[in-house]
Design an enzyme around this catalytic site. Structure first.
Site, PDB file in Angstrom:
ATOM      1  N   PHE A  69      29.409  -6.509  -1.145  1.00 24.28           N
ATOM      2  CA  PHE A  69      30.290  -5.564  -0.449  1.00 24.28           C
ATOM      3  C   PHE A  69      30.582  -4.338  -1.297  1.00 24.28           C
ATOM      4  O   PHE A  69      31.666  -3.774  -1.217  1.00 24.28           O
ATOM      5  CB  PHE A  69      31.572  -6.269   0.009  1.00 24.28           C
ATOM      6  CG  PHE A  69      31.293  -7.542   0.754  1.00 24.28           C
ATOM      7  CD1 PHE A  69      30.800  -7.486   2.050  1.00 24.28           C
ATOM      8  CD2 PHE A  69      31.474  -8.783   0.155  1.00 24.28           C
ATOM      9  CE1 PHE A  69      30.504  -8.663   2.741  1.00 24.28           C
ATOM     10  CE2 PHE A  69      31.174  -9.955   0.838  1.00 24.28           C
ATOM     11  CZ  PHE A  69      30.685  -9.894   2.125  1.00 24.28           C
ATOM     12  N   ARG A 102      18.934   2.935  16.929  1.00 28.05           N
ATOM     13  CA  ARG A 102      18.128   1.777  17.327  1.00 28.05           C
ATOM     14  C   ARG A 102      18.500   0.579  16.470  1.00 28.05           C
ATOM     15  O   ARG A 102      18.535   0.678  15.243  1.00 28.05           O
ATOM     16  CB  ARG A 102      16.652   2.103  17.137  1.00 28.05           C
ATOM     17  CG  ARG A 102      15.744   0.941  17.455  1.00 28.05           C
ATOM     18  CD  ARG A 102      14.307   1.298  17.166  1.00 28.05           C
ATOM     19  NE  ARG A 102      13.423   0.181  17.443  1.00 28.05           N
ATOM     20  CZ  ARG A 102      12.135   0.160  17.100  1.00 28.05           C
ATOM     21  NH1 ARG A 102      11.611   1.194  16.500  1.00 28.05           N
ATOM     22  NH2 ARG A 102      11.408  -0.891  17.385  1.00 28.05           N
ATOM     23  N   PRO A 119      19.441  -7.445  17.055  1.00 30.60           N
ATOM     24  CA  PRO A 119      20.784  -7.473  17.632  1.00 30.60           C
ATOM     25  C   PRO A 119      21.664  -8.584  17.067  1.00 30.60           C
ATOM     26  O   PRO A 119      22.859  -8.392  16.890  1.00 30.60           O
ATOM     27  CB  PRO A 119      20.533  -7.710  19.121  1.00 30.60           C
ATOM     28  CG  PRO A 119      19.132  -7.309  19.350  1.00 30.60           C
ATOM     29  CD  PRO A 119      18.386  -7.535  18.061  1.00 30.60           C
ATOM     30  N   LYS A 125      20.395   3.834  12.606  1.00 33.18           N
ATOM     31  CA  LYS A 125      21.444   4.466  11.792  1.00 33.18           C
ATOM     32  C   LYS A 125      22.198   3.338  11.062  1.00 33.18           C
ATOM     33  O   LYS A 125      21.795   2.187  11.106  1.00 33.18           O
ATOM     34  CB  LYS A 125      22.379   5.291  12.687  1.00 33.18           C
ATOM     35  CG  LYS A 125      21.646   6.427  13.420  1.00 33.18           C
ATOM     36  CD  LYS A 125      22.584   7.496  13.980  1.00 33.18           C
ATOM     37  CE  LYS A 125      23.309   7.059  15.239  1.00 33.18           C
ATOM     38  NZ  LYS A 125      24.098   8.168  15.856  1.00 33.18           N
ATOM     39  N   VAL A 127      24.575   0.411   9.810  1.00 30.96           N
ATOM     40  CA  VAL A 127      25.140  -0.770  10.459  1.00 30.96           C
ATOM     41  C   VAL A 127      26.177  -1.445   9.554  1.00 30.96           C
ATOM     42  O   VAL A 127      27.322  -1.667   9.929  1.00 30.96           O
ATOM     43  CB  VAL A 127      24.030  -1.778  10.840  1.00 30.96           C
ATOM     44  CG1 VAL A 127      24.619  -3.140  11.219  1.00 30.96           C
ATOM     45  CG2 VAL A 127      23.210  -1.244  12.004  1.00 30.96           C
ATOM     46  N   GLU A 166      28.167  -0.957   6.973  1.00 28.17           N
ATOM     47  CA  GLU A 166      29.498  -0.488   6.598  1.00 28.17           C
ATOM     48  C   GLU A 166      30.282   0.001   7.803  1.00 28.17           C
ATOM     49  O   GLU A 166      31.493   0.187   7.722  1.00 28.17           O
ATOM     50  CB  GLU A 166      29.384   0.636   5.557  1.00 28.17           C
ATOM     51  CG  GLU A 166      28.569   0.184   4.364  1.00 28.17           C
ATOM     52  CD  GLU A 166      28.821   0.990   3.122  1.00 28.17           C
ATOM     53  OE1 GLU A 166      29.781   0.681   2.414  1.00 28.17           O
ATOM     54  OE2 GLU A 166      28.046   1.909   2.853  1.00 28.17           O
TER      55      GLU A 166
HETATM   56  N1  MCN Z   1      20.413  -3.496  10.943  1.00 27.52           N
HETATM   57  C1  MCN Z   1      19.847  -3.451  12.210  1.00 27.52           C
HETATM   58  N2  MCN Z   1      19.489  -2.257  12.739  1.00 27.52           N
HETATM   59  C2  MCN Z   1      19.642  -1.096  12.066  1.00 27.52           C
HETATM   60  C3  MCN Z   1      20.192  -1.119  10.757  1.00 27.52           C
HETATM   61  C4  MCN Z   1      20.567  -2.347  10.215  1.00 27.52           C
HETATM   62  O1  MCN Z   1      19.700  -4.484  12.852  1.00 27.52           O
HETATM   63  N3  MCN Z   1      19.300   0.054  12.628  1.00 27.52           N
HETATM   64  C5  MCN Z   1      20.891  -4.781  10.381  1.00 27.52           C
HETATM   65  C6  MCN Z   1      19.849  -5.486   9.529  1.00 27.52           C
HETATM   66  O2  MCN Z   1      20.015  -6.878   9.640  1.00 27.52           O
HETATM   67  C7  MCN Z   1      20.207  -5.011   8.127  1.00 27.52           C
HETATM   68  C8  MCN Z   1      21.717  -4.941   8.188  1.00 27.52           C
HETATM   69  O3  MCN Z   1      22.004  -4.539   9.546  1.00 27.52           O
HETATM   70  O4  MCN Z   1      19.783  -5.921   7.138  1.00 27.52           O
HETATM   71  C9  MCN Z   1      22.382  -3.958   7.214  1.00 27.52           C
HETATM   72  O5  MCN Z   1      21.698  -2.741   7.216  1.00 27.52           O
HETATM   73  P1  MCN Z   1      22.260  -1.392   6.554  1.00 27.52           P
HETATM   74  O6  MCN Z   1      23.372  -0.861   7.355  1.00 27.52           O
HETATM   75  O7  MCN Z   1      21.095  -0.519   6.284  1.00 27.52           O
HETATM   76  O8  MCN Z   1      22.896  -1.848   5.160  1.00 27.52           O
HETATM   77  P2  MCN Z   1      22.126  -2.208   3.784  1.00 27.52           P
HETATM   78  O9  MCN Z   1      20.905  -2.951   4.058  1.00 27.52           O
HETATM   79  O10 MCN Z   1      22.050  -0.980   2.927  1.00 27.52           O
HETATM   80  O11 MCN Z   1      23.186  -3.239   3.153  1.00 27.52           O
HETATM   81  C10 MCN Z   1      24.329  -2.810   2.463  1.00 27.52           C
HETATM   82  C11 MCN Z   1      25.573  -2.780   3.345  1.00 27.52           C
HETATM   83  C12 MCN Z   1      26.727  -2.384   2.523  1.00 27.52           C
HETATM   84  S1  MCN Z   1      26.652  -0.858   1.812  1.00 27.52           S
HETATM   85  C13 MCN Z   1      27.775  -3.250   2.286  1.00 27.52           C
HETATM   86  S2  MCN Z   1      29.112  -2.729   1.355  1.00 27.52           S
HETATM   87  C14 MCN Z   1      27.755  -4.571   2.840  1.00 27.52           C
HETATM   88  C15 MCN Z   1      26.932  -4.661   4.072  1.00 27.52           C
HETATM   89  O12 MCN Z   1      25.738  -4.060   3.955  1.00 27.52           O
HETATM   90  N4  MCN Z   1      27.796  -5.659   2.036  1.00 27.52           N
HETATM   91  C16 MCN Z   1      27.471  -6.882   2.581  1.00 27.52           C
HETATM   92  N5  MCN Z   1      26.923  -5.858   4.683  1.00 27.52           N
HETATM   93  C17 MCN Z   1      27.049  -6.995   3.936  1.00 27.52           C
HETATM   94  N6  MCN Z   1      26.766  -8.208   4.478  1.00 27.52           N
HETATM   95  C18 MCN Z   1      26.813  -9.301   3.682  1.00 27.52           C
HETATM   96  N7  MCN Z   1      26.500 -10.498   4.239  1.00 27.52           N
HETATM   97  N8  MCN Z   1      27.151  -9.246   2.373  1.00 27.52           N
HETATM   98  C19 MCN Z   1      27.488  -8.076   1.804  1.00 27.52           C
HETATM   99  O13 MCN Z   1      27.810  -8.014   0.532  1.00 27.52           O
HETATM  100 MO1  MOS Z   2      28.426  -0.563   0.200  1.00 28.46          MO
HETATM  101  S1  MOS Z   2      30.394  -0.406  -0.468  1.00 28.46           S
HETATM  102  O1  MOS Z   2      27.980   1.131  -0.053  1.00 28.46           O
HETATM  103  O2  MOS Z   2      27.733  -1.314  -1.226  1.00 28.46           O
END
Ligand code: MCN
Ligand code: MOS
Length: 798
Positions: A281, A688, A692, A761, A763, A765
């Protein structure tokens, strides 16, 4: 076997149906209109029943997780391992005058006791704001100064963990105490202006004078902590001048860069391993000081060292979200049109380290307002340097703005949702450029419908059931689309398996799963044929899993690679002299179900592996990335190790953000002031959606964290000593299952190809942003009491 599985699935389906029925049956009478999908809508384009991109599939690492085969970093088996235990200060400011460690040194099994007097040298690493990858400049045990209560001051290494713990307790410390600034709000707290965070246009001061209606509020949030299930814990092992660190990391490239600087060795000599992580997180973006002393001790002793912070030590071994303080004034005309926003804010930071929690991250972005002024600064206190926690900046910013908008709605007698639509920003009000996409009206509409918002009586205290007051509140959320380029390698092996490799990590988010879906989609193979290998500096470089950017970056790279592999397979099939399909016309060749075949002679279908064997190839390797054409090694290095290559959300004359609308029902016990959230509806525009089920899980996770932030989470410190009082999961409350109500999530996004390669885009945070305001607004609607200091606990309501 098969039979058993069938029964299992049917039973599960049955249970889900029963659960759905039970939930709607339990809905309150006032909320009959609440309905809507129980899960996020699958975007168009996902073939029904397939596991390709867009399909609602479970995580491919799920079985590993539940059968204990996805070990944490310190569960790794290393020969000859010894154990490190940290000792933390018990004063907030001063110096260690004397440390009596002879008893500890003489204790059984002890190999070393490091103090400020004898600790191995650790060199400074460049912190991220200057382009590096560390989140703090503090170096443990390098001098005798104490800058916060709970700072690492000694490190004991012993043959067993128990021996190290025992010896740590034998150390006696004498301090020389100096005056501490414990409360960043105190007049003597040093102030650090951050001019780069000033935003203004028009003349907010003058316009505010003219406004028909003004609302002014001071909004505060306390220290909040990340608290991942997996503690911050690592193993460091040297082989000659090379170092391997098993470290839970959101960014192995960044971790490698920081550790190399700390140890004064070339970055190529550091190997970070982080395939599975028990959550972060934000707190695992960068290695923290305990990693530095662990690596240094392992080198000094010539033995691999394992160190785990205790849960209590995590509260001061690195920082969570800082305290924030915001003064916000909104000015509007009688008809609800905003004329000015004036915003001043600060966040707490450490005495000698900087952490920014920009409370004006959302304020300039949300509404069309002609006059705007915001300024954010930092105030120093004797505390560990705060750090990132899910949606840093956006979370407190949306809390204040969206509460103030609610206050304005009552002041004007306009429905809160209508007020937001009245001031809807059709373009980015700050950057003055078009949005890539902004499905926020759609989010308001879908959320309101699913929640039954139209049936909300406007007056506070107008709904009740027995002793419980019922309130409905709503708020908006947003998170930017950040992008740092990344790489992936796709390998087709002779046995037909496809391997995907990238240094990017899976925090528990679903990276493994969506990357396998990306390949399945492009090559028309089942995901069962695909292996994804992540989280290791020896793999193709990737940026941090932070800023909600990784999914879109890596899906983009892997998709490109998979298309190149597809072209290569077709080329081999059509042109290789040994290919049984060489007589087919290239245009007739297709990929289906893991085979290459000619549409004219489908009976000659060749499995991918068989084609490689027939044409005498061991494997086919494809490298792909999201860098621009001709990116050189320096650019790639910067993307992998620093923040320098992160593309701004407003790059290229457009503004790319994800959006959400949150709707909440609370029940407040009038006598006791206890608040229960009874249902939550979140409607999200994340462009997109790749999966889901996983996106819903992310959004829900964020909403649940937002619930904890609104009602429970409170980092309390002793005002006399600076000691963190709530340094355990018994004292620092987070939302647990019993606190969590029925949650509906709805996807309203459309593919946004101006934002990212495949139209997704942010997801991860997005889900938390706006939730605390929605809950706070619902509490006001229930009780007529406006609480502007989180968390909203019972004593603030009675
Ligand atoms: N996803 C999707 N479609 C999209 C984008 C994302 O279905 N268009 C889904 C996917 O399953 C993807 C997930 O959402 O793996 C997260 O994607 P994204 O928003 O790109 O985030 P990151 O992969 O960069 O992950 C980091 C983000 C951050 S910054 C924090 S803080 C956070 C979060 O993810 N910490 C987490 N979610 C968390 N979830 C868990 N279980 N543990 C954390 O520490
Ligand atoms: Mo998320 S707080 O940008 O790791």
């Amino acid at each position: 076997m098969n039979h058993g599985l069938d029964v299992l699935i049917n039973r599960r389906e049955l249970l889900q149906l029963m659960a759905a029925g039970a939930t709607s049956g339990a809905l309150p009478a006032v909320a009959l209109a609440a309905s809507g999908p129980a899960t996020a809508d699958a975007p168009a384009g996902a073939p029904a029943g397939s596991d390709a991109l867009g399909a609602d599939t479970p995580r491919i690492d799920g079985t590993l997780k539940v059968t204990g085969r996805a070990p944490y970093a310190i569960e790794h088996q290393v020969e000859n391992l010894v154990h490190g235990v940290l000792v933390q200060s018990t004063i907030a400011s001063g110096r260690v005058a004397r440390m009596e460690a002879s008893k500890a040194r003489a204790a059984p099994g002890v190999l070393a006791v490091y103090t400020p007097g004898n600790a191995p040298r650790i060199l400074p690493a460049s912190v991220y704001t200057k382009g590096g990858a560390a989140t703090e400049a503090f170096l443990p045990l390098q001098d005798d100064r104490v800058l916060w209560n709970g700072q690492h001051i000694a490190f004991v290494v012993a043959e067993t963990l128990e021996q190290a713990m025992e010896a740590a307790h034998l150390i006696e410390v004498e301090y020389e105490t100096s005056t501490a600034v414990l409360d960043a709000g105190d007049a003597q707290a040093p102030v650090v202006p951050v001019d780069a965070l000033d935003v203004s246009w028009g003349d907010a001061q003058a316009a505010m004078q003219q406004a028909d209606v003004k609302v002014h509020g001071v909004y505060t949030t306390p220290r909040e902590y990340n608290l991942p299930i997996e503690l911050h814990a690592c193993i460091a092992a040297w082989q000659g001048d090379e170092l391997t660190v098993w470290e839970p990391s959101q960014w192995v490239g960044g971790a490698g860069a920081v550790i190399a600087e700390w140890m004064g060795i070339p970055v190529e000599k550091v190997h970070i391993v982080s395939p599975f992580i028990g959550g972060g997180f934000g707190s695992k973006v960068s290695p923290h000081p305990h990693v530095a002393i662990t690596c240094a001790a392992a080198r000094a002793l010539g033995r691999p060292v394992k160190t785990s912070l205790t849960r209590q030590q995590t509260f001061t071994g690195y920082g969570g979200r800082p305290r924030t303080h915001q003064e916000l004034t909104l000015g509007a005309r009688r008809d609800g049109t905003l004329v000015a926003i004036h915003h001043r804010s600060w966040n707490e930071t450490a005495m000698e380290d900087i952490h920014q929690e920009p409370c004006n991250a959302v304020t300039p972005l949300m509404y069309a307002v002609p006059n705007f002024s915001s300024r954010h600064s930092l105030r120093r206190a004797h505390t560990v340097n705060p750090g990132w926690l899910r949606a840093p900046g956006e979370t407190p910013s949306a809390y204040a703005l969206e509460t103030a908008m609610d206050e304005l709605s009552y002041e004007l007698g306009i429905d809160p949702l209508e007020l937001r639509l009245k001031n809807y920003a059709e373009a980015d009000p700050e950057a003055k450029v078009p949005w890539t996409t902004r499905q926020l009206k759609e989010a308001y509409a879908a959320g309101a419908q699913a929640f039954g918002w139209a049936r909300r009586p406007p007056q506070p205290r107008s709904m009740r059931e027995g002793r419980e007051l019922i309130g409905w509140g709503m708020a908006t959320g947003t998170y930017p689309v950040r992008r740092t380029p990344g790489q992936a390698r796709i390998t087709l092996c002779q046995d037909g398996r496809i391997e995907v490799r990238s240094a990017g990590v899976d925090l528990g988010t679903g990276t493994y799963t969506i990357l396998s879906q990306t390949v399945a989609d492009a090559l028309n193979v089942p995901t069962g044929q695909i292996d994804v290998i992540l989280g290791d500096t020896s793999l193709p470089l990737a940026p941090l899993a932070g800023g909600s950017q990784l999914a879109n970056v890596l899906v983009g790279a892997v998709h490109k690679g998979a298309l190149a592999l597809r072209a290569e397979l077709l080329r081999i099939a059509a042109t290789d002299a040994r290919s049984p399909l060489r007589h087919a016309r290239a245009a007739e060749l297709v990929l289906a179900d893991g085979k290459v075949l000619s549409s004219r002679t489908p009976e000659m279908a060749m499995a991918f592996g068989a084609l490689l064997r027939a044409t005498r190839r061991d494997k086919v390797d494809i490298d792909a990335d999201t860098f621009s054409e001709g990116a050189g090694p320096e650019e790639r290095y910067q993307a992998n190790r620093t923040f320098k290559k992160m593309v701004s959300p407003t790059a290229g004359g457009v503004s790319a953000h994800a959006w959400s609308a949150q709707f909440v029902e609370v029940r407040v016990d009038e006598d006791f002031g206890t608040v229960r959230v009874r249902r939550m509806v979140g409607a999200f525009d994340s462009g997109r959606v790749f999966n889901p089920r996983l996106a819903r899980s992310q959004w829900m996770g964020g909403m649940i964290m937002g619930l904890g932030q609104a009602l429970l989470e409170d980092g309390v410190f002793d005002p006399r000593t600076g000691r963190v009082v709530s340094a355990s999961l018994a004292d620092y409350l987070v939302a647990v299952n019993a606190d969590v109500p029925a949650i509906t999530t709805i996807s309203v996004g459309v593919p946004d190809l101006k934002a990212t390669a495949l139209g997704g885009k942010a997801v991860g945070e997005l889900g938390i942003v706006g939730v605390a305001a929605a809950i706070s607004n619902a509490v006001y609607h229930a009780t007529g009491k406006r609480v502007r200091d989180l968390p909203i606990t019972m004593e603030k309501l009675v």
